[in-house]
Design a protein around this motif. Sequence first.
Motif, PDB file in Angstrom:
ATOM      1  N   PHE A  65      15.764   8.529  24.325  1.00 49.83           N
ATOM      2  CA  PHE A  65      15.650   7.287  23.558  1.00 49.83           C
ATOM      3  C   PHE A  65      16.947   6.996  22.804  1.00 49.83           C
ATOM      4  CE2 PHE A  65      14.896   5.273  19.438  1.00 49.83           C
ATOM      5  CZ  PHE A  65      14.425   4.040  19.850  1.00 49.83           C
ATOM      6  N   LEU A  66      17.543   8.018  22.188  1.00 50.79           N
ATOM      7  CA  LEU A  66      18.797   7.830  21.457  1.00 50.79           C
ATOM      8  C   LEU A  66      19.912   7.351  22.386  1.00 50.79           C
ATOM      9  CD1 LEU A  66      18.809  10.983  19.132  1.00 50.79           C
ATOM     10  CD2 LEU A  66      18.321   8.611  18.479  1.00 50.79           C
ATOM     11  N   LEU A  67      19.975   7.924  23.579  1.00 48.99           N
ATOM     12  CA  LEU A  67      20.997   7.512  24.537  1.00 48.99           C
ATOM     13  C   LEU A  67      20.774   6.075  25.006  1.00 48.99           C
ATOM     14  CD1 LEU A  67      21.318  10.787  26.627  1.00 48.99           C
ATOM     15  CD2 LEU A  67      22.900   9.917  24.887  1.00 48.99           C
ATOM     16  N   GLU A  68      19.527   5.697  25.214  1.00 45.25           N
ATOM     17  CA  GLU A  68      19.221   4.324  25.604  1.00 45.25           C
ATOM     18  C   GLU A  68      19.596   3.357  24.477  1.00 45.25           C
ATOM     19  OE1 GLU A  68      15.118   4.217  26.779  1.00 45.25           O
ATOM     20  OE2 GLU A  68      15.480   5.471  28.540  1.00 45.25           O
ATOM     21  N   GLU A  69      19.303   3.744  23.249  1.00 49.57           N
ATOM     22  CA  GLU A  69      19.653   2.911  22.094  1.00 49.57           C
ATOM     23  C   GLU A  69      21.174   2.760  21.990  1.00 49.57           C
ATOM     24  OE1 GLU A  69      18.762   2.688  17.297  1.00 49.57           O
ATOM     25  OE2 GLU A  69      18.677   4.635  18.300  1.00 49.57           O
ATOM     26  N   ARG A  70      21.901   3.856  22.194  1.00 44.54           N
ATOM     27  CA  ARG A  70      23.366   3.819  22.147  1.00 44.54           C
ATOM     28  C   ARG A  70      23.909   2.860  23.206  1.00 44.54           C
ATOM     29  NH1 ARG A  70      27.135   8.902  23.761  1.00 44.54           N
ATOM     30  NH2 ARG A  70      26.206   8.403  25.756  1.00 44.54           N
ATOM     31  N   GLU A  71      23.372   2.934  24.407  1.00 42.02           N
ATOM     32  CA  GLU A  71      23.838   2.063  25.484  1.00 42.02           C
ATOM     33  C   GLU A  71      23.522   0.592  25.181  1.00 42.02           C
ATOM     34  OE1 GLU A  71      25.634   0.523  28.668  1.00 42.02           O
ATOM     35  OE2 GLU A  71      25.845   2.559  27.918  1.00 42.02           O
ATOM     36  N   ALA A  72      22.338   0.311  24.654  1.00 38.92           N
ATOM     37  CA  ALA A  72      21.964  -1.066  24.324  1.00 38.92           C
ATOM     38  C   ALA A  72      22.897  -1.633  23.244  1.00 38.92           C
ATOM     39  CB  ALA A  72      20.513  -1.121  23.850  1.00 38.92           C
ATOM     40  N   LYS A  73      23.226  -0.829  22.238  1.00 38.85           N
ATOM     41  CA  LYS A  73      24.129  -1.292  21.182  1.00 38.85           C
ATOM     42  C   LYS A  73      25.545  -1.498  21.718  1.00 38.85           C
ATOM     43  CE  LYS A  73      21.678   0.517  17.179  1.00 38.85           C
ATOM     44  NZ  LYS A  73      21.700   1.444  16.044  1.00 38.85           N
ATOM     45  N   ALA A  74      25.994  -0.620  22.611  1.00 40.62           N
ATOM     46  CA  ALA A  74      27.323  -0.782  23.204  1.00 40.62           C
ATOM     47  C   ALA A  74      27.385  -2.065  24.032  1.00 40.62           C
ATOM     48  CB  ALA A  74      27.663   0.433  24.065  1.00 40.62           C
ATOM     49  N   LYS A  75      26.343  -2.348  24.765  1.00 39.58           N
ATOM     50  CA  LYS A  75      26.285  -3.571  25.570  1.00 39.58           C
ATOM     51  C   LYS A  75      26.318  -4.796  24.657  1.00 39.58           C
ATOM     52  CE  LYS A  75      23.531  -5.742  29.193  1.00 39.58           C
ATOM     53  NZ  LYS A  75      22.318  -5.623  30.024  1.00 39.58           N
ATOM     54  N   PHE A  76      25.582  -4.745  23.564  1.00 39.62           N
ATOM     55  CA  PHE A  76      25.555  -5.837  22.591  1.00 39.62           C
ATOM     56  C   PHE A  76      26.958  -6.064  22.002  1.00 39.62           C
ATOM     57  CE2 PHE A  76      24.724  -7.225  18.130  1.00 39.62           C
ATOM     58  CZ  PHE A  76      24.188  -8.467  18.414  1.00 39.62           C
ATOM     59  N   ARG A  77      27.664  -4.968  21.669  1.00 37.81           N
ATOM     60  CA  ARG A  77      29.018  -5.090  21.109  1.00 37.81           C
ATOM     61  C   ARG A  77      30.000  -5.647  22.141  1.00 37.81           C
ATOM     62  NH1 ARG A  77      27.482  -0.179  18.768  1.00 37.81           N
ATOM     63  NH2 ARG A  77      28.570   1.000  20.389  1.00 37.81           N
ATOM     64  N   ARG A  78      29.853  -5.223  23.392  1.00 34.98           N
ATOM     65  CA  ARG A  78      30.741  -5.735  24.444  1.00 34.98           C
ATOM     66  C   ARG A  78      30.581  -7.236  24.627  1.00 34.98           C
ATOM     67  NH1 ARG A  78      29.220  -0.890  27.066  1.00 34.98           N
ATOM     68  NH2 ARG A  78      27.687  -2.001  28.324  1.00 34.98           N
ATOM     69  N   SER A  79      29.392  -7.754  24.347  1.00 32.44           N
ATOM     70  CA  SER A  79      29.150  -9.194  24.493  1.00 32.44           C
ATOM     71  C   SER A  79      29.508  -9.960  23.223  1.00 32.44           C
ATOM     72  CB  SER A  79      27.693  -9.446  24.885  1.00 32.44           C
ATOM     73  OG  SER A  79      26.828  -9.108  23.811  1.00 32.44           O
ATOM     74  N   GLY A  80      30.159  -9.285  22.268  1.00 31.58           N
ATOM     75  CA  GLY A  80      30.622  -9.967  21.062  1.00 31.58           C
ATOM     76  C   GLY A  80      29.768  -9.741  19.827  1.00 31.58           C
TER      77      GLY A  80
END
Length: 152
Positions: free
Chosen positions: A101-116
Amino acid sequence: MKIIVDADACPKAVLQICQRLAGDYAIPVWTVASFNHNIVSDNHIVVGNSSQEADIRVVNLAQKGDVAVTQDWGLAAMLLGKGVKCLNPIGREFNPSTIEFLLEEREAKAKFRRSGGRTKGPKKRMPENDLQFESCLLAVLKSSFTSDGQEL
């Protein structure tokens, strides 16, 4: 058994707690950090400044039954897979059942940051974090030794 500290971003107080408690149990503390850091430790490994170099060395050094201190969720996931107990510097033990779950959360936040988008950073470190870390590490060490001081 040994304590391995991912020392690139580890607070000095956490390293001192590790060294003191490890001394009580006569187990070694190994630190791994890039050459940019000035770490005082009997067993210190200096690595280059390449991305993930310290993490790779920590994984290679770790064995089942060891204890690792890291705030890197990806590194913690790899270490948990090797049977290593993992703590973060604020005193929480990483759990095999929640690391995905932590890894999935990290990936979702990274994707959000990449989109601005913008996300919050970690909370400021407080003195209570040192007490919480010490308590957590002590509990892990106590669970690994019998009442007469023998390693399980």
